[in-house]
Design an enzyme around this catalytic site. Structure first.
Site, PDB file in Angstrom:
ATOM      1  CD  GLU A 115      -1.065  -0.541   3.698  1.00 42.69           C
ATOM      2  OE1 GLU A 115      -1.739  -1.573   3.555  1.00 42.69           O
ATOM      3  OE2 GLU A 115      -1.036   0.110   4.753  1.00 42.69           O
ATOM      4  CE  LYS A 117       7.168   5.235   5.390  1.00 45.29           C
ATOM      5  NZ  LYS A 117       7.156   6.645   5.683  1.00 45.29           N
ATOM      6  CG  ASP A 119       5.993  12.441   3.279  1.00 46.46           C
ATOM      7  OD1 ASP A 119       6.259  12.181   4.464  1.00 46.46           O
ATOM      8  OD2 ASP A 119       6.733  13.103   2.535  1.00 46.46           O
ATOM      9  NE  ARG A 138       6.048   6.561  15.568  1.00 44.38           N
ATOM     10  CZ  ARG A 138       7.177   6.684  14.901  1.00 44.38           C
ATOM     11  NH1 ARG A 138       7.240   7.510  13.901  1.00 44.38           N
ATOM     12  NH2 ARG A 138       8.216   5.988  15.239  1.00 44.38           N
ATOM     13  CE1 TYR A 227      -0.286   3.574   9.661  1.00 44.21           C
ATOM     14  CE2 TYR A 227      -0.813   5.186   7.968  1.00 44.21           C
ATOM     15  CZ  TYR A 227      -0.175   4.853   9.158  1.00 44.21           C
ATOM     16  OH  TYR A 227       0.556   5.790   9.830  1.00 44.21           O
ATOM     17  CE  LYS A 315      10.913   6.549   3.606  1.00 45.35           C
ATOM     18  NZ  LYS A 315      11.913   7.354   4.065  1.00 45.35           N
ATOM     19  CB  CYS A 409      17.145  43.031 -22.030  1.00 41.84           C
ATOM     20  SG  CYS A 409      16.572  41.541 -22.840  1.00 41.84           S
ATOM     21  CB  CYS A 427      13.379  43.422 -22.074  1.00 42.48           C
ATOM     22  SG  CYS A 427      13.953  44.043 -23.648  1.00 42.48           S
ATOM     23  CB  CYS A 432      13.912  42.185 -26.980  1.00 43.93           C
ATOM     24  SG  CYS A 432      14.468  40.850 -25.930  1.00 43.93           S
TER      25      CYS A 432
HETATM   26  S1  IVH Z   1       2.238   0.841   8.906  1.00 47.21           S
HETATM   27  C1  IVH Z   1       4.295  -0.937  12.548  1.00 47.21           C
HETATM   28  N1  IVH Z   1       1.302   1.824   6.685  1.00 47.21           N
HETATM   29  O1  IVH Z   1       5.243   5.582   8.005  1.00 47.21           O
HETATM   30  C2  IVH Z   1       4.096  -0.257  11.287  1.00 47.21           C
HETATM   31  N2  IVH Z   1       2.690   3.181   8.019  1.00 47.21           N
HETATM   32  O2  IVH Z   1       8.077   5.171   8.627  1.00 47.21           O
HETATM   33  C3  IVH Z   1       3.157   0.821  11.385  1.00 47.21           C
HETATM   34  N3  IVH Z   1       3.018   5.448   7.149  1.00 47.21           N
HETATM   35  O3  IVH Z   1       4.983   5.789  11.490  1.00 47.21           O
HETATM   36  C4  IVH Z   1       3.095   1.634  10.185  1.00 47.21           C
HETATM   37  N4  IVH Z   1       1.770   5.221   5.376  1.00 47.21           N
HETATM   38  O4  IVH Z   1       3.390   7.220  10.067  1.00 47.21           O
HETATM   39  C5  IVH Z   1       2.058   2.037   7.758  1.00 47.21           C
HETATM   40  N5  IVH Z   1       0.366   2.618   4.698  1.00 47.21           N
HETATM   41  C6  IVH Z   1       1.119   2.815   5.775  1.00 47.21           C
HETATM   42  C7  IVH Z   1       1.746   4.043   6.026  1.00 47.21           C
HETATM   43  C8  IVH Z   1       2.543   4.192   7.159  1.00 47.21           C
HETATM   44  C9  IVH Z   1       2.521   6.047   6.065  1.00 47.21           C
HETATM   45  C10 IVH Z   1       3.946   6.089   8.120  1.00 47.21           C
HETATM   46  C11 IVH Z   1       3.573   5.903   9.563  1.00 47.21           C
HETATM   47  C12 IVH Z   1       4.761   5.289  10.211  1.00 47.21           C
HETATM   48  C13 IVH Z   1       5.851   5.649   9.270  1.00 47.21           C
HETATM   49  C14 IVH Z   1       7.014   4.702   9.373  1.00 47.21           C
END
Ligand code: IVH
Length: 678
Positions: A115, A117, A119, A138, A227, A315, A409, A427, A432
């Site tokens: 899935e 990630k 940001d 967190r 998630y 990443k 210019c 200009c 030009c």
């Molecule tokens: S699972 C134990 N799923 O990434 C694992 N994290 O670098 C719990 N994050 O602290 C995280 N998208 O804030 C999970 N689809 C996703 C995520 C995700 C973003 C973030 C989350 C976590 C950080 C870890």
């Protein structure tokens, strides 16, 4: 009228109905009613709640309205909120799979989920008895901050778990994030207000959640993707995907895609697909999270100190990088605007090598304090051209060089004009090369000299064949030249030559509009023609002389004067005249010009005067001056009546002369010329 059962029923019905619309709008992205209708329902519910002094715990009206806090309380997470191990290549993802299979002592294929990630900012939502109870950040993973009031304002966060048999208690984890569009709009807004912009959507989301005043959070459009699960009582799931399905059914927003992969090869295919989608998304993702699907296997694998063994974050290649600015230059656009750009040491961002980026305008350089030699953070998102996010000032050595707005210019070496209060530097030359195509298209257009057959396509063609390099070349074109071109036959070539010849006979007003002086439209061109007998009369014209003409603003005056003070422009105009132009001026109004007592002056009026503002303005204008609304260093006099406003202070600070109404009359009468009183 309290506790009328029918009102309570209606209130319950409305709460459910609005929550449904909220869900459709904020989670499913498919509303079924208009915003106006939504507002109407919302107002109705609010009225009923006030009347009954009662609202349901999941009422949408509870999302806003709580008072600002003076600090955040601490919240202990019942299960630690872990972070994730990173994988930076597909090989490292394969290693992750190998590790897991080894730990599980088997040669079986493991089922994974993949899935995006997100940001953003990790958040834990606690529900008790099916109702939203608390939200916490967190923090250090064990203890976070109580941001319940803020999170409640986010419409995508369910206030009630809708599925039957909701668990007694459950902690749901997710990411709060902000769309890129919203982030950019927010930053534009902040910059207008003089507030520092956020560096990226993640900071903007985090900054919006960690606000002591919930009304600020509620103004920012924040989203959520759930998630993960923390502590839970009264519910259990077999697989991660079952949990996601339950979340979806319970109306929680979940990641945009959660895909099951039967083995690590499928995982890698999915990683490639997601990375390809990355730039099409409305929000930023910085990678993908790969998780072992089976919860029993997750349990078996357990965790290290801070990360679980059953998941890894792959990443994506960074969209940001640091590099060093080696030069700041100006590029000339088609309208003459000089846009600065940075040349930096080549750097790879998101798999592409970049070595320059636009700096947008000269104010931006000043605002971000960008200098040659600076280490900078550069960002490139998708196909978007890279831009400098910020200067890493801590890396300064003192040898960095400030770059002023260029004086000439970079394309043609002629003067650059930067109007007061405008960010653009331009200009203004007629020759030009960066602007000539556009200028000639305008020159020949219907509103200009109306040269039929010299439209955009033919101008492009003549340019590309090198037949036109400047304005004069139009009048040197020969029929034989045209006949060599693909678009011309005998008749069309002759027609164009005839149309060009005919265009030499024109009026001053038309000609002034056609040569494309910045800010000079058809109306201003006519005003100029009324006041100047011929083209030559405008050569080296003073700014004040134009500003003194009725309805010609400061901007037009500055632009016209700069244009006619440019020697290159004058040479071009002279050469055109030599090519047989006959410029008539039927608009010229001969009269006692230059003989009025206030000729060329500019007045600004403040305070109460013995007669109406309109009459005073008329008096000023009749005597050759112009009445302007704002004080600048070009103002000749500030005419101050009783109870003058802030303009008085401004005039004083700029050293502008101040005059009373009587003083004005004396000025008019006392000066040589023809005073024109009321
Ligand atoms: S699972 C134990 N799923 O990434 C694992 N994290 O670098 C719990 N994050 O602290 C995280 N998208 O804030 C999970 N689809 C996703 C995520 C995700 C973003 C973030 C989350 C976590 C950080 C870890």
């Amino acid at each position: 009228m309290k506790n009328r059962p029918s009102d309570i029923k209606e209130l319950e019905k409305l709460t459910a109905e609005i929550n449904e619309h909220n869900y459709r709008y904020h989670v499913l992205d498919s509303p079924v009613i208009s915003d106006a209708e939504y507002d109407r329902l919302f107002r109705k519910l609010k009225e009923l709640e006030e009347l009954q002094a009662y609202s349901l715990p999941d009422s949408p009206t509870r999302r806003v309205g709580s008072a600002p806090l003076d600090k955040f309380d601490k919240v202990k997470h019942r299960e630690p909120m872990l972070s994730l191990d990173n994988a930076f290549s597909h090989d490292e993802v394969v290693d992750f799979d190998k590790r897991i299979r080894k730990l599980l002592d088997g040669d079986i294929n493991i089922e994974y989920t993949v899935e995006p990630k997100y940001d953003g900012l990790a958040i834990e939502l606690t529900y008790r008895g099916g109702l939203f109870y608390r939200a916490s950040t967190r923090g250090d993973g064990y203890e976070g901050e109580d941001v319940t009031h803020n999170i409640r304002t986010i419409n995508a966060v369910p206030l009630r778990i809708e599925t039957p048999g909701a668990p007694e208690e459950i902690d749901i984890r997710g990411e709060i994030y902000m769309d890129i569009d919203e982030f950019e709009a927010l930053n534009r807004n902040r910059e207008e207000k003089g507030e520092p912009p956020f560096a990226n959507p993640r900071n903007a989301a985090a900054g919006s959640v960690r606000q002591l005043d919930p009304s600020i959070t509620s103004e920012r459009r924040l989203f959520l993707a759930c998630y993960g699960i923390g502590a839970a009582k009264g519910i259990a799931f077999k697989r991660h995907l079952d949990f996601i399905d339950w979340l979806r059914k319970s109306r929680f927003p979940v990641p945009a895609s959660v895909t099951v992969a039967k083995d690590i090869h499928q995982v890698i295919d999915e990683l490639k697909r997601l990375e390809g989608e990355r730039d099409k998304l409305a929000f930023e993702i910085d990678g993908a999270v790969i998780k072992v699907n089976e919860f029993s296997l997750q349990q078996k694998l357990g965790m290290k100190t801070r990360e679980p063994r059953w998941a890894v974050a792959y990443k994506f290649k960074a969209h940001q990088a640091t590099t060093k600015i080696v030069d700041i230059r100006g590029g000339v656009g088609r309208t003459g605007v000089i846009t600065p750009y940075a040349v930096f040491e080549p750097v790879r961002i998101g798999g592409v090598t970049v070595s320059r980026s636009t700096l947008h305008n000269w104010d931006e350089i000043e605002r971000k304090d960008i200098r040659i030699g600076d280490a900078v953070l550069v960002e490139r998102a998708g196909d978007v051209i890279p831009h400098v996010l910020m200067v890493l000032k801590e890396k300064r050595t003192g040898k960095e060089i400030n770059v002023p707005v260029p004086a000439v210019c970079p394309e043609c070496g002629s003067h650059i004009v930067r109007e007061e209060g405008e960010v653009a530097a331009r200009c203004i030359s007629l020759y030009c090369p960066a602007q000539l195509r556009e200028k000639i298209i305008h020159f020949a257009s219907r509103g200009g000299l109306d040269i039929e057959g010299l439209g955009e396509k033919n101008v492009e063609l003549l340019f590309s064949r090198g037949l036109i390099k400047n304005f004069e070349d139009i009048y040197r074109l020969k029929k034989a030249d045209l006949l060599e071109l693909p678009r011309f036959a005998e008749k069309s070539a002759q027609n164009l030559i005839d149309a060009i010849a005919k265009s030499r006979q024109t009026t001053l007003a038309k000609f002034l509009f056609a040569i494309g002086i910045i800010h000079v439209g058809e109306y201003a061109a006519k005003q100029l023609a009324k006041n100047f007998e011929g083209l030559g009369a405008l050569y080296h014209v003073k700014h004040e002389k134009i500003a003194g003409i009725r309805q010609m603003g400061e901007k037009i005056a500055a632009s016209v004067s700069a244009f006619f003070c440019d020697e290159g422009n004058i040479k071009t105009l002279d050469r055109l005249k030599d090519l047989g132009f006959v410029i008539a001026n039927p608009d010229y109004e001969a009269g006692p010009k230059g003989a009025l007592p206030l000729d060329g002056m500019t007045f600004v009026i403040t305070g109460t005067l013995p007669t109406t503002r309109q009459e005073v303005e008329d008096l000023i204008e009749k005597n050759g001056a112009r009445a302007s609304s704002s004080v600048s260093k070009n103002t000749s006099y500030l005419l101050a009546g009783d109870e003058p406003g802030s303009k008085l202070e401004k005039a004083k600070s700029l050293g502008v002369k101040i005059i009373s109404f009587d003083g004005l009359l004396r000025l008019i009468e006392g000066k040589s010329g023809h005073p024109r009183l009321f």
